[in-house]
Structure formats: C-alpha cells, structure tokens
Design a protein around this motif. Structure first.
Motif, short mmCIF file in Angstrom:
data_model
loop_
_atom_site.label_atom_id
_atom_site.label_comp_id
_atom_site.label_asym_id
_atom_site.label_seq_id
_atom_site.Cartn_x
_atom_site.Cartn_y
_atom_site.Cartn_z
N GLU A 284 -86.06 -9.29 -15.86
CA GLU A 284 -84.93 -10.12 -15.45
C GLU A 284 -83.69 -9.75 -16.26
OE1 GLU A 284 -83.99 -14.88 -14.72
OE2 GLU A 284 -85.95 -14.23 -15.47
N ALA A 285 -82.52 -9.81 -15.63
CA ALA A 285 -81.29 -9.32 -16.26
C ALA A 285 -80.26 -10.44 -16.41
CB ALA A 285 -80.70 -8.18 -15.44
N ILE A 286 -79.50 -10.34 -17.50
CA ILE A 286 -78.35 -11.21 -17.73
C ILE A 286 -77.10 -10.34 -17.61
CG2 ILE A 286 -77.16 -12.76 -19.32
CD1 ILE A 286 -79.87 -13.15 -20.76
N LEU A 287 -76.23 -10.64 -16.65
CA LEU A 287 -74.98 -9.90 -16.50
C LEU A 287 -74.02 -10.35 -17.59
CD1 LEU A 287 -73.06 -8.05 -14.81
CD2 LEU A 287 -72.45 -10.10 -13.51
N THR A 288 -73.58 -9.42 -18.43
CA THR A 288 -72.71 -9.79 -19.54
C THR A 288 -71.28 -9.30 -19.39
OG1 THR A 288 -73.49 -7.83 -20.73
CG2 THR A 288 -74.58 -9.92 -21.23
N GLU A 289 -71.05 -8.33 -18.50
CA GLU A 289 -69.69 -7.84 -18.33
C GLU A 289 -69.55 -7.10 -17.01
OE1 GLU A 289 -66.69 -5.85 -21.34
OE2 GLU A 289 -67.96 -4.28 -20.48
N ILE A 290 -68.42 -7.31 -16.36
CA ILE A 290 -67.99 -6.38 -15.32
C ILE A 290 -66.74 -5.68 -15.85
CG2 ILE A 290 -68.91 -7.78 -13.44
CD1 ILE A 290 -65.93 -8.50 -12.77
N SER A 291 -66.54 -4.45 -15.42
CA SER A 291 -65.33 -3.72 -15.77
C SER A 291 -64.85 -3.02 -14.49
CB SER A 291 -65.60 -2.71 -16.88
OG SER A 291 -64.39 -2.09 -17.29
N ARG A 292 -63.89 -3.65 -13.85
CA ARG A 292 -63.41 -3.16 -12.57
C ARG A 292 -62.50 -1.95 -12.76
NH1 ARG A 292 -60.17 -7.19 -10.30
NH2 ARG A 292 -60.53 -6.43 -8.19
N LYS A 293 -62.62 -0.99 -11.86
CA LYS A 293 -61.82 0.22 -11.89
C LYS A 293 -60.87 0.21 -10.69
CE LYS A 293 -64.36 0.98 -15.37
NZ LYS A 293 -63.83 0.66 -16.73
N TYR A 294 -59.71 0.84 -10.86
CA TYR A 294 -58.65 0.67 -9.87
C TYR A 294 -58.17 2.00 -9.29
CZ TYR A 294 -58.11 -4.15 -11.48
OH TYR A 294 -58.34 -5.47 -11.78
N THR A 295 -57.69 1.91 -8.06
CA THR A 295 -56.95 2.99 -7.42
C THR A 295 -55.48 2.57 -7.38
OG1 THR A 295 -57.19 1.99 -5.23
CG2 THR A 295 -58.94 3.51 -5.96
N ARG A 296 -54.61 3.48 -6.97
CA ARG A 296 -53.20 3.10 -6.84
C ARG A 296 -53.04 1.94 -5.87
NH1 ARG A 296 -49.09 6.52 -9.16
NH2 ARG A 296 -47.70 4.94 -8.32
N THR A 297 -53.83 1.96 -4.80
CA THR A 297 -53.73 0.88 -3.80
C THR A 297 -54.18 -0.46 -4.37
OG1 THR A 297 -54.11 2.43 -1.98
CG2 THR A 297 -54.56 0.11 -1.54
N SER A 298 -55.30 -0.48 -5.10
CA SER A 298 -55.78 -1.76 -5.63
C SER A 298 -54.89 -2.26 -6.77
CB SER A 298 -57.24 -1.65 -6.07
OG SER A 298 -57.44 -0.64 -7.03
N ILE A 299 -54.23 -1.36 -7.50
CA ILE A 299 -53.25 -1.79 -8.51
C ILE A 299 -52.09 -2.51 -7.84
CG2 ILE A 299 -51.53 -0.99 -10.18
CD1 ILE A 299 -53.51 1.26 -10.92
N GLN A 300 -51.58 -1.94 -6.76
CA GLN A 300 -50.48 -2.57 -6.05
C GLN A 300 -50.89 -3.92 -5.47
OE1 GLN A 300 -47.31 -1.60 -6.07
NE2 GLN A 300 -47.98 0.05 -7.42
N ARG A 301 -52.13 -4.01 -5.00
CA ARG A 301 -52.63 -5.29 -4.47
C ARG A 301 -52.73 -6.32 -5.58
NH1 ARG A 301 -56.36 -3.17 -1.60
NH2 ARG A 301 -58.07 -3.29 -3.12
N LEU A 302 -53.17 -5.91 -6.76
CA LEU A 302 -53.26 -6.82 -7.90
C LEU A 302 -51.88 -7.34 -8.29
CD1 LEU A 302 -54.73 -8.05 -10.40
CD2 LEU A 302 -54.34 -5.86 -11.55
N LEU A 303 -50.91 -6.46 -8.38
CA LEU A 303 -49.56 -6.88 -8.77
C LEU A 303 -48.96 -7.83 -7.73
CD1 LEU A 303 -48.06 -3.50 -10.08
CD2 LEU A 303 -48.99 -5.39 -11.43
N ALA A 304 -49.06 -7.45 -6.47
CA ALA A 304 -48.46 -8.26 -5.41
C ALA A 304 -49.08 -9.65 -5.37
CB ALA A 304 -48.62 -7.56 -4.06
N GLY A 305 -50.40 -9.72 -5.55
CA GLY A 305 -51.08 -11.01 -5.53
C GLY A 305 -50.82 -11.87 -6.74
N SER A 306 -50.22 -11.28 -7.77
CA SER A 306 -49.93 -11.99 -9.02
C SER A 306 -48.45 -12.33 -9.17
CB SER A 306 -50.38 -11.14 -10.21
OG SER A 306 -51.73 -10.75 -10.11
#
Length: 330
Positions: A284-306
C-alpha cells in the motif's frame, strides 16, 4: 534569540503554531487514515527535511536547481530592470541561496531594500537571515514562518514596487485549482508595477524526470521517509521508517511526478496525538508529493486562470526549465 547580526535588521513572526497543528491534524485525518492515502508535501520541511532538500539539489541528476540558478544568474539584471523593486517577497524561501542573484541587485538599487522570506521552517529562516545579512548588511529582513496563504494575509506594509518570488518549481506541488488559488491571492494584492517571478519545470523525457526524483545516493528517499518522523514527533506516532520504501513515478498523461512511500509489510501504526490508528497493508502506498510539469500552453493557462499576464519568459537552452515574470491583469 541569539544572533550574530543586529536585531534591527531582522524580524521574524511565527504564525500561530496552534493553527499549524490544527492544519496537520486535519490533513492527516483527511489524507492517511483511510485509503487512498496522501499527505501534503509541506510537511517535508522541518529542519531535517530542509537540509535534506538542500542536499538533493546537489545530486547529479537533480537538474532543476542548476538549471534555474543558471537562468537567474543570466537574467537577474533583466528581471530587476523590468520591475525596479524596492522589496522582495519570497514564497517557500528555504535557504534563499538562489535568491541571492536577485537580492544582490535589489540592495544595489535601493537604500531601503526589504526582503520578506516566507517558509514553514523557522530554523531555516533564521539561519539564512544570518548568512544574508553578513553578505548584505544594508538589507532589512522581515521573515514570516508559516503557510503561504496565512503569510500572504500577514504581509507587512511594503514600499513598492514589490517583486514576489516563487521559484524552485514549487508551484508544481499544487493541483491545478490550488495553484490558481494561490497565485490569484498574490495577484489580488499586487499594486500597479508589482510583479511575480515563477520558476516552472518543463515537460521532458520520463527517464530524466524519474532520475531527478530518485537519486542513486538515496537522499530523496531519506527526504521522503523523513515526513514519517515529522508525524511521529508532532502527532506522537510510531511509524517505523524501515518498513517503507521510496518510489517516484512520472505519469505522462497527467504530466506530473508522483512520490510515494510504499509499505514493505503489513503493519499497524498508532497516532496518539490524534487518538487514531491505521492498518496498512504490504504494497500500500502513501502519496507524499506531486510535481507538475508544464508546457508553454499550460503555463499560459495557469497565468490566465490566476489573473496574471506574462511580461517576460526566460527559457533554458535545453527547454528543461522556465522563469516567467508576470504582472496582474489590467
């Protein structure tokens, strides 16, 4: 507080320890009492965890720190010239080593330069302040020990422009909605002329990513396992670290690394501070961290949504990492 530099140049406020313990209890009850089990990565960073993370940054496969440091060294003049800040506020400051590329230019451009480092680890804030004030004796440091959202609410009055700094790819540790909520809070307090500098890790080869989060020296494993020591100390638990192993997996469809602690055997763990116990099965596993990686498109989506708009974008030659300078949308 015993320090070897003038008190007038350094203040630290520790946000409510009671609230922090309450948050930990809530997160543990919500996250690991029953499957699927998970825990927010902010609990990695006690004093031991912070030192282990600094050691991770020096391992041969952990490209993030080296790549981001090179970008900061190369582009700090451009960043500081664009904002001309009088103050710098850093989320997740840690040891502030990379931030020195910015601070050296901050103090050169202002006689009243103020640095506000925010971190959950009080000891690391104190230690880094001693080093920074030895190097920059004119710098004024007003540290906040606590979680990001609480610290943002408690920021001192600062003479602007203010440069907010969130580097180290730490934004990737949040889900899409959480990252937008946090950046929206920052955007909401930014005055005209203020800016935020984001360090963003990019999507890349799976093998490169998994090696970065599972180094052959075993330091990342120690770092991951140390979160169980945090629970043992703060919640009177009896986790046995030798009963768990570290695992890091990159999910290409989700574009994120996931770090787990995996049980090697069936076991029962008591958390006396919660009055709870949990039965964990082998595998059984305990999830301790996610580390999301970005493209230029997902960076722009993050900024616009913020509520942010890109001002400048600095990219490593191998496109492994980005520094993004953004301002609040008009």
């Amino acid at each position: 507080m015993d320090m070897d530099f003038p008190h007038k140049q350094f203040q630290i406020r520790v946000l409510s320890c009671r609230d922090a313990l309450k948050a930990l209890k809530h997160d543990v009850l919500e996250g690991i009492i029953s499957a699927p089990r998970s825990l927010p990565p902010k609990y990695f960073y006690d004093e031991t965890g912070s030192r282990l993370f600094d050691a991770i940054c020096k391992t041969r496969h952990y490209y993030l720190t080296r790549t981001e440091s090179a970008l900061l060294e190369k582009h700090s003049d451009d960043i500081m010239a664009a904002v001309q800040p009088r103050a710098c506020v850093e989320l997740g400051a840690g040891s502030s080593l990379k931030t020195e590329f910015l601070l050296s230019r901050l103090v050169a451009g202002s006689q009243q330069a103020t640095y506000v480092p925010i971190d959950v680890c009080e000891e690391v804030l104190i230690e880094s302040a001693g080093r920074l004030l030895h190097r920059y004796p004119q710098l004024h440091i007003e540290a906040l020990a606590g979680e990001y959202l609480a610290a943002i609410r408690e920021l001192p009055n600062l003479e602007g422009p203010v440069l907010f700094v969130f580097i180290g790819s730490s934004i990737g540790n949040f889900s899409a909605s959480e990252s937008m909520e946090l950046l929206s809070r920052v955007a909401g307090i930014m005055a005209p002329g203020d800016a935020i500098l984001l360090g963003v890790d990019r999507v890349k080869n799976k093998e490169v990513l998994e090696q970065a989060y599972d180094d052959d020296e075993g330091i990342t494993a120690q770092f991951n396992l140390n979160v169980l020591n945090v629970l043992n100390t703060r919640l009177q638990g009896n986790f046995r670290l030798e009963n768990f192993s570290h695992r890091a997996v990159y999910h290409e469809t989700k574009e994120q690394i996931e770090m787990y602690l995996v049980a090697k055997q069936d076991q029962r763990v008591a958390l006396e501070g919660l009055g709870e116990s949990l039965q964990i099965q082998a595998g059984e596993a305990i999830l301790t961290e996610i580390s999301r990686k970005y493209t230029r498109t997902s960076i722009q989506r993050l900024l616009a949504g913020s509520g942010l708009a890109e001002h400048s974008h600095f990219v490593a030659d191998d496109e492994y990492f980005s520094l993004v300078l953004a301002q609040a949308q008009e």
